[in-house]
Design a protein around this motif. Structure first.
Motif, PDB file in Angstrom:
ATOM      1  N   ALA A 549      48.441 -13.831 -66.184  1.00 44.68           N
ATOM      2  CA  ALA A 549      46.996 -14.018 -66.046  1.00 44.68           C
ATOM      3  C   ALA A 549      46.325 -14.130 -67.406  1.00 44.68           C
ATOM      4  N   ARG A 550      46.728 -13.269 -68.383  1.00 40.10           N
ATOM      5  CA  ARG A 550      46.123 -13.337 -69.721  1.00 40.10           C
ATOM      6  C   ARG A 550      46.392 -14.683 -70.381  1.00 40.10           C
ATOM      7  N   GLU A 551      47.602 -15.197 -70.197  1.00 37.39           N
ATOM      8  CA  GLU A 551      47.941 -16.490 -70.793  1.00 37.39           C
ATOM      9  C   GLU A 551      47.118 -17.636 -70.165  1.00 37.39           C
ATOM     10  N   ILE A 552      46.931 -17.535 -68.855  1.00 37.20           N
ATOM     11  CA  ILE A 552      46.153 -18.594 -68.167  1.00 37.20           C
ATOM     12  C   ILE A 552      44.688 -18.512 -68.571  1.00 37.20           C
ATOM     13  N   GLU A 553      44.144 -17.292 -68.751  1.00 38.41           N
ATOM     14  CA  GLU A 553      42.757 -17.141 -69.192  1.00 38.41           C
ATOM     15  C   GLU A 553      42.524 -17.767 -70.558  1.00 38.41           C
ATOM     16  N   GLU A 554      43.552 -17.745 -71.418  1.00 36.95           N
ATOM     17  CA  GLU A 554      43.448 -18.376 -72.725  1.00 36.95           C
ATOM     18  C   GLU A 554      43.217 -19.885 -72.604  1.00 36.95           C
ATOM     19  N   ASP A 556      41.109 -21.185 -70.566  1.00 35.28           N
ATOM     20  CA  ASP A 556      39.749 -21.313 -70.020  1.00 35.28           C
ATOM     21  C   ASP A 556      39.746 -21.569 -68.519  1.00 35.28           C
ATOM     22  N   LEU A 557      40.614 -20.873 -67.802  1.00 40.25           N
ATOM     23  CA  LEU A 557      40.642 -20.962 -66.351  1.00 40.25           C
ATOM     24  C   LEU A 557      40.444 -19.569 -65.762  1.00 40.25           C
ATOM     25  N   PRO A 558      39.560 -19.405 -64.781  1.00 38.30           N
ATOM     26  CA  PRO A 558      39.390 -18.102 -64.133  1.00 38.30           C
ATOM     27  C   PRO A 558      40.630 -17.760 -63.305  1.00 38.30           C
ATOM     28  N   VAL A 559      41.103 -16.531 -63.408  1.00 41.64           N
ATOM     29  CA  VAL A 559      42.335 -16.170 -62.720  1.00 41.64           C
ATOM     30  C   VAL A 559      42.285 -14.705 -62.299  1.00 41.64           C
ATOM     31  N   GLU A 560      42.887 -14.421 -61.145  1.00 49.56           N
ATOM     32  CA  GLU A 560      43.025 -13.060 -60.656  1.00 49.56           C
ATOM     33  C   GLU A 560      44.477 -12.847 -60.256  1.00 49.56           C
ATOM     34  N   THR A 561      44.840 -11.587 -60.036  1.00 44.72           N
ATOM     35  CA  THR A 561      46.201 -11.277 -59.597  1.00 44.72           C
ATOM     36  C   THR A 561      46.144 -10.355 -58.388  1.00 44.72           C
ATOM     37  N   GLU A 562      47.181 -10.439 -57.576  1.00 40.59           N
ATOM     38  CA  GLU A 562      47.281  -9.545 -56.424  1.00 40.59           C
ATOM     39  C   GLU A 562      48.755  -9.358 -56.106  1.00 40.59           C
ATOM     40  N   LEU A 563      49.195  -8.083 -56.179  1.00 41.16           N
ATOM     41  CA  LEU A 563      50.576  -7.746 -55.850  1.00 41.16           C
ATOM     42  C   LEU A 563      50.634  -7.251 -54.415  1.00 41.16           C
ATOM     43  N   LEU A 564      51.492  -7.867 -53.633  1.00 43.09           N
ATOM     44  CA  LEU A 564      51.626  -7.530 -52.228  1.00 43.09           C
ATOM     45  C   LEU A 564      52.958  -6.805 -52.009  1.00 43.09           C
ATOM     46  N   TYR A 565      53.025  -6.075 -50.892  1.00 37.59           N
ATOM     47  CA  TYR A 565      54.228  -5.302 -50.615  1.00 37.59           C
ATOM     48  C   TYR A 565      54.677  -5.564 -49.185  1.00 37.59           C
TER      49      TYR A 565
END
Length: 625
Positions: A549-554, A556-565
């Motif tokens: 996510a940090r690399e994608i934000e660099e 200039d794209l908005p990004v979120e993460t979600e870990l599922l189980y």
């Protein structure tokens, strides 16, 4: 073998241009050639007569006629673009030969009436400008049309440019006339309110016949085929749209010219109680009334320009009608000689007997003849363009059908009323042989019109060997841009994720989308305890998503993460349905058969559990070397 009218001009104008405006310009032209028929000398006679007799009262008739013309010419253009056949060719495919012969004869009469008006306009214009006797003018106009045929050899675009220059000349001349006449603008505004004096029906029908001209419906459906339109739904849809714009602009220019003539006659003659019985009289009165030499000169120049521009389009229409109805092709000079001879004969006779006043009455009669022929062109046109067998998804929508039939009904009712009144007048006290000949002929004409109108409603219709595949049309018609604002990216925590993320970023940049990186931790502990499980494996998955996510934000794209189980397919379906994603980007292993049992078929299960599109990316293993 099918003979194509204007064979050397079909598909000669390229429309493959970059930019919307340049493509529009490539389509501009056919409607301007058609529009000259809406401002020919026949219009002058009816407009001057209407303005001089009834003032501004009949302006609404001009406007109504223009609106009728826009719709009918648009349908004519669509017929030619979609089917590849003009109106005359369509009639030959649709109707029995006797009906076609009858329609051809009527169309030829309309062409002769049109050419008569053009011929008389040029003759009168030469007389007004140079003082040339009418009969000498008739001899000159017998040959001038062949000079105009040479313009056709220069190509469609040059011919269109020539016509547009003549239209500009006519418009400029009448701008001068309106400026000098100083009309009553309040009276003009009141003229748009529908009102028909009892004695104005003959002139009103003449105005309709002069404005909504039947030969223009044949002409327009052929001229649009000079554009090299792609034989696809998209290409034809674009051509229909640009030709609509072409028709609206060109025919409104014609409306301006006709309205200017009527307004000039009302302002100068009606207001002074002057009854105009000939165009020459109108010309002669301009200078004494306005006190300037400019007005009569502008009037004569515009009249000659109108006659000459209409002559060229009349030549083209004559070819189209003969070749369309009979599949007979003549040399243009021979075809033109026949048409001009048919028009010259009555013109010379009337000039010899009645002089200038006779030419004026003949002009008005020619426009009434055109109006009487109009239903025999409009009814087939409406039927053809409303038939999905011929037009596919381009067939008229319900509101267009209703509006078109309202127009046709108005035209037919007015013509029947005029025909009944004229026949009653002619046959009152007439000898028996007129009853024996005229009444059966009128009955036959009415019977053909009844057949043309009702036959398609009883299933008498043919499918033409044209058009494009209907299924393809239905699909292409529904194509639309889709904006993916919220994209889910299903990751595997493997080198194959590089391809998945690359595809997701490409889509996100085009749509300015938000990315949500999803990963399902499916270790034995998470399968039992879900997010309550805190294993080294799940903590590594969480850190993995944060790093990405940090690399994608660099970038200039908005990004979120979600870990599922839990189970990957079940959790992905649940997350996608709850979060309102627009698109899922996921990877494909590319395995099948026994490997499916070993590795699982997550995407196949997810595909059946969600309603949004899935972009499946073929993942590639990448080494870290």
């Amino acid at each position: 073998m099918e003979k194509k009218e204007l064979e050397n001009l079909q598909g000669t104008v390229s429309v493959k241009k970059r930019g919307w405006y340049r493509r529009l310009l490539a389509f501009i032209g056919p409607a301007y050639l058609v529009s000259v028929g809406y401002m020919d000398p026949g219009n002058w006679a009816t407009d001057i007569e209407g303005g001089a007799r009834f003032g501004y009262t009949l302006i609404w008739v001009l406007l109504m006629s223009n609106l009728m013309a826009v719709l009918l010419q648009t349908l004519s253009a669509r017929l030619g673009i979609v089917t590849g056949y003009d109106l005359a060719q369509g009639c030959r495919r649709e109707y029995p030969r006797p009906i076609n012969i009858f329609l051809w004869v009527l169309a030829e009469i309309a062409i002769a009436a049109t050419d008569l008006a053009e011929l008389l306009g040029t003759i009168i214009g030469l007389n007004l400008l140079f003082g040339l006797p009418l009969l000498w003018g008739a001899l000159i106009t017998a040959g001038d049309t062949f000079l105009l045929l040479a313009i056709q050899r220069l190509g469609m675009r040059k011919m269109e440019a020539f016509i547009v220059s003549l239209i500009a000349t006519i418009g400029a001349c009448f701008l001068i006339e309106i400026f000098l006449a100083q009309p009553d603008w309040g009276g003009i505004a009141a003229g748009f309110v529908p009102h028909l004096p009892p004695s104005a029906l003959y002139i009103a029908i003449g105005i309709i016949g002069a404005t909504v001209m039947p030969h223009n419906l044949y002409l327009h459906s052929s001229l649009v085929q000079t554009r090299a339109v792609s034989n696809t739904y998209t290409g034809k849809a674009e051509a229909c749209k640009f030709n609509l714009i072409d028709s609206v602009v060109a025919l409104n220019a014609a409306f301006f010219v006709n309205a200017a003539i009527l307004i000039m006659a009302a302002a100068l003659f009606f207001s002074r109680g002057i009854l105009v019985t000939e165009i020459q009289q109108a010309h002669q009165l301009l200078q004494p009334i306005l006190g300037t030499h400019i007005a009569p000169i502008a009037f004569a120049v515009a009249l000659i320009a109108a006659g000459q521009s209409s002559t060229l389009t009349g030549t083209l229409t004559g070819q189209i009608i003969m070749e369309g109805f009979l599949n007979i092709r003549l040399q243009p000079w021979l075809r033109r000689a026949i048409t001009r001879s048919l028009a010259l004969l009555p013109a010379v006779v009337v000039i010899s007997i009645s002089g200038s006043e006779g030419t004026y009455r003949l002009l008005i009669l020619s426009q009434v003849i055109l109006s009487l022929q109009l239903p025999f062109a409009t009814v087939p046109l409406i039927h053809f363009t409303s038939d999905s067998k011929k037009m596919g998804n381009f067939a008229n929508r319900l509101w267009v059908k209703l509006l078109a039939w309202v127009i046709a009904t108005i035209i037919i009712v007015l013509n029947l009323k005029l025909a009944f009144e004229e026949l009653s007048h002619w046959l009152a006290g007439a000898p028996l042989f007129l009853w024996i000949t005229v009444v059966p002929l009128v009955a036959a004409i009415f019977g053909v019109l009844l057949y043309l109108t009702l036959a398609p409603f009883f299933g008498v219709s043919r499918q033409w060997e044209s058009g494009i595949v209907k299924k393809g049309q239905r699909v292409i018609q529904k194509l639309r841009p889709i904006n993916f604002k919220n994209i889910a990216v299903a990751l595997e925590n493997s080198p194959r994720d590089a391809e998945i993320i690359s595809a997701a970023i490409s889509v996100a940049r085009r749509n300015q989308s938000r990315l949500t990186l999803l990963h399902v931790a499916d270790s034995p502990g998470t399968l039992v305890y879900g997010d309550r499980s805190s294993s080294l494996h799940s903590r590594e998955d969480e850190q993995y998503l944060e790093d990405l996510a940090r690399e994608i934000e660099e970038r200039d794209l908005p990004v979120e993460t979600e870990l599922l189980y839990g189970d990957p397919a079940t959790e992905l379906i649940k997350a996608i349905n709850e979060n309102g994603f627009d698109l899922l980007v996921a990877g494909s292993h590319g395995h099948h058969g026994v490997s499916d049992w070993v590795h699982g078929t997550t995407i196949d299960k997810v595909r059946h559990g969600i309603t949004i599109p899935i972009l499946i990316v073929r993942g590639k293993d990448r080494s870290d070397a």
